[in-house]
Scaffold this motif. Structure first.
Motif, PDB file in Angstrom:
ATOM      1  N   ARG A  58       0.953  -1.119  -0.013  1.00 36.14           N
ATOM      2  CA  ARG A  58      -0.063  -0.254   0.076  1.00 36.14           C
ATOM      3  C   ARG A  58       0.913   1.091  -0.041  1.00 36.14           C
ATOM      4  O   ARG A  58       1.615   1.486   0.876  1.00 36.14           O
ATOM      5  N   ALA A  59       0.496   2.120  -0.883  1.00 38.36           N
ATOM      6  CA  ALA A  59       1.093   3.516  -0.943  1.00 38.36           C
ATOM      7  C   ALA A  59       0.036   4.672  -0.649  1.00 38.36           C
ATOM      8  O   ALA A  59      -0.758   4.930  -1.434  1.00 38.36           O
ATOM      9  N   LEU A  60      -0.020   4.706   0.576  1.00 39.47           N
ATOM     10  CA  LEU A  60      -0.987   5.674   1.342  1.00 39.47           C
ATOM     11  C   LEU A  60      -0.471   7.114   1.027  1.00 39.47           C
ATOM     12  O   LEU A  60      -1.527   7.963   1.110  1.00 39.47           O
ATOM     13  N   ALA A  61       0.872   7.422   0.945  1.00 36.47           N
ATOM     14  CA  ALA A  61       1.113   8.891   0.968  1.00 36.47           C
ATOM     15  C   ALA A  61       2.102   8.900  -0.370  1.00 36.47           C
ATOM     16  O   ALA A  61       1.667   9.431  -1.489  1.00 36.47           O
ATOM     17  N   SER A  82       4.538   7.477   4.553  1.00 44.52           N
ATOM     18  CA  SER A  82       5.308   8.542   4.364  1.00 44.52           C
ATOM     19  C   SER A  82       5.125   9.278   3.001  1.00 44.52           C
ATOM     20  O   SER A  82       5.006   8.665   2.075  1.00 44.52           O
ATOM     21  N   PRO A  83       5.396  10.625   3.044  1.00 45.59           N
ATOM     22  CA  PRO A  83       5.214  11.224   1.612  1.00 45.59           C
ATOM     23  C   PRO A  83       6.389  10.881   0.941  1.00 45.59           C
ATOM     24  O   PRO A  83       6.620  10.962  -0.405  1.00 45.59           O
ATOM     25  N   VAL A  84       7.491  10.485   1.606  1.00 45.15           N
ATOM     26  CA  VAL A  84       8.715  10.148   0.813  1.00 45.15           C
ATOM     27  C   VAL A  84       8.592   8.682   0.154  1.00 45.15           C
ATOM     28  O   VAL A  84       7.845   7.703   0.892  1.00 45.15           O
ATOM     29  N   GLU A  85       9.293   8.615  -0.978  1.00 45.17           N
ATOM     30  CA  GLU A  85       9.005   7.372  -1.763  1.00 45.17           C
ATOM     31  C   GLU A  85       9.804   6.187  -1.033  1.00 45.17           C
ATOM     32  O   GLU A  85      10.828   6.430  -0.106  1.00 45.17           O
ATOM     33  N   MET A  86       9.090   5.047  -0.822  1.00 45.62           N
ATOM     34  CA  MET A  86       9.666   3.812  -0.329  1.00 45.62           C
ATOM     35  C   MET A  86      10.221   2.971  -1.491  1.00 45.62           C
ATOM     36  O   MET A  86       9.611   2.302  -2.295  1.00 45.62           O
ATOM     37  N   ARG A  87      11.240   2.606  -1.330  1.00 40.82           N
ATOM     38  CA  ARG A  87      12.062   1.791  -2.257  1.00 40.82           C
ATOM     39  C   ARG A  87      12.612   0.579  -1.708  1.00 40.82           C
ATOM     40  O   ARG A  87      13.232   0.414  -0.672  1.00 40.82           O
ATOM     41  N   ASN A  92      14.210  -9.871  -3.036  1.00 43.32           N
ATOM     42  CA  ASN A  92      14.038 -10.052  -1.764  1.00 43.32           C
ATOM     43  C   ASN A  92      12.926 -10.824  -1.429  1.00 43.32           C
ATOM     44  O   ASN A  92      12.230 -11.101  -2.619  1.00 43.32           O
ATOM     45  N   THR A  93      12.744 -11.517  -0.244  1.00 46.04           N
ATOM     46  CA  THR A  93      11.801 -12.478  -0.072  1.00 46.04           C
ATOM     47  C   THR A  93      10.942 -11.942   1.292  1.00 46.04           C
ATOM     48  O   THR A  93      11.583 -11.814   2.145  1.00 46.04           O
ATOM     49  N   PHE A  94       9.542 -11.597   1.024  1.00 47.67           N
ATOM     50  CA  PHE A  94       9.238 -11.085   2.186  1.00 47.67           C
ATOM     51  C   PHE A  94       8.225 -12.314   2.746  1.00 47.67           C
ATOM     52  O   PHE A  94       7.155 -12.778   2.131  1.00 47.67           O
ATOM     53  N   GLU A  95       8.621 -13.073   4.011  1.00 47.83           N
ATOM     54  CA  GLU A  95       7.802 -14.216   4.224  1.00 47.83           C
ATOM     55  C   GLU A  95       6.590 -14.161   4.787  1.00 47.83           C
ATOM     56  O   GLU A  95       6.315 -12.943   5.481  1.00 47.83           O
ATOM     57  N   VAL A  96       5.776 -14.874   5.377  1.00 48.92           N
ATOM     58  CA  VAL A  96       4.461 -14.883   5.557  1.00 48.92           C
ATOM     59  C   VAL A  96       4.257 -14.219   6.877  1.00 48.92           C
ATOM     60  O   VAL A  96       4.901 -14.315   7.801  1.00 48.92           O
ATOM     61  N   GLY A  97       3.370 -13.316   6.765  1.00 57.04           N
ATOM     62  CA  GLY A  97       2.971 -12.560   8.111  1.00 57.04           C
ATOM     63  C   GLY A  97       3.750 -11.271   8.246  1.00 57.04           C
ATOM     64  O   GLY A  97       3.502 -10.692   9.399  1.00 57.04           O
ATOM     65  N   CYS A  98       5.080 -11.014   7.708  1.00 61.37           N
ATOM     66  CA  CYS A  98       5.989  -9.930   8.046  1.00 61.37           C
ATOM     67  C   CYS A  98       5.301  -8.690   7.750  1.00 61.37           C
ATOM     68  O   CYS A  98       4.236  -8.551   6.873  1.00 61.37           O
ATOM     69  N   LYS A  99       5.658  -7.594   8.629  1.00 60.09           N
ATOM     70  CA  LYS A  99       5.029  -6.222   8.327  1.00 60.09           C
ATOM     71  C   LYS A  99       6.266  -5.208   8.153  1.00 60.09           C
ATOM     72  O   LYS A  99       7.301  -5.141   8.953  1.00 60.09           O
ATOM     73  N   ILE A 100       6.114  -4.463   6.996  1.00 60.47           N
ATOM     74  CA  ILE A 100       7.235  -3.455   6.784  1.00 60.47           C
ATOM     75  C   ILE A 100       6.531  -2.104   6.686  1.00 60.47           C
ATOM     76  O   ILE A 100       5.378  -2.294   5.972  1.00 60.47           O
ATOM     77  N   SER A 101       6.868  -1.218   7.275  1.00 59.73           N
ATOM     78  CA  SER A 101       6.258   0.394   6.977  1.00 59.73           C
ATOM     79  C   SER A 101       7.131   1.469   7.053  1.00 59.73           C
ATOM     80  O   SER A 101       8.166   1.353   7.730  1.00 59.73           O
ATOM     81  N   ALA A 102       6.754   2.480   6.182  1.00 62.45           N
ATOM     82  CA  ALA A 102       7.583   3.598   6.507  1.00 62.45           C
ATOM     83  C   ALA A 102       6.770   4.628   6.892  1.00 62.45           C
ATOM     84  O   ALA A 102       5.449   4.849   6.272  1.00 62.45           O
ATOM     85  N   GLU A 103       6.957   5.314   7.704  1.00 64.25           N
ATOM     86  CA  GLU A 103       5.835   6.248   8.585  1.00 64.25           C
ATOM     87  C   GLU A 103       6.516   7.735   8.601  1.00 64.25           C
ATOM     88  O   GLU A 103       7.734   7.864   8.700  1.00 64.25           O
ATOM     89  N   SER A 104       5.762   8.726   8.291  1.00 62.10           N
ATOM     90  CA  SER A 104       6.226  10.135   8.721  1.00 62.10           C
ATOM     91  C   SER A 104       6.617  10.594   9.852  1.00 62.10           C
ATOM     92  O   SER A 104       6.119  10.001  10.692  1.00 62.10           O
TER      93      SER A 104
END
Length: 104
Positions: A58-61, A82-87, A92-104
């Protein structure tokens, strides 16, 4: 033509214009986004990526860019608030159930 129905060619032109609008996101033709996966907002998915059912990006900002050959498994939640881009880099492998976030 006197009726108000849209012309088939104008609809095709609108669709082509949408492809050029990168602010709406992009999925590379070699990527696999399964039914049940969620791509929300300005999400760009690179070549040969796989997003499994219930994987969520999800790109919320700001936008989210996912590098090539990245795997997003079930119940993964990647969110950019965050309004800044997330790269996210390639291979990469994001395994079952992991959570990654960028917050402002």
């Amino acid at each position: 033509r006197t009726d108000s129905r849209p012309c088939r060619f104008s609809a095709m032109a609108e669709a082509a214009a949408d492809l050029e609008d990168v602010s709406r996101g992009y999925v590379d033709p070699t990527a696999i986004v399964t039914m049940g996966a969620v791509l929300e907002g300005n999400v760009h998915v690179g070549a040969e990526c796989v997003c499994h059912p219930r994987g969520c990006i999800r790109a919320l900002a700001g936008p989210v860019y996912v590098g090539e050959s990245t795997i997003v498994e079930e119940f993964v939640d990647i969110t950019n608030s965050s309004p800044v881009e997330m790269r996210i880099g390639s291979h990469n492998t994001f395994e079952v159930g992991c959570k990654i976030s960028a917050e402002s």
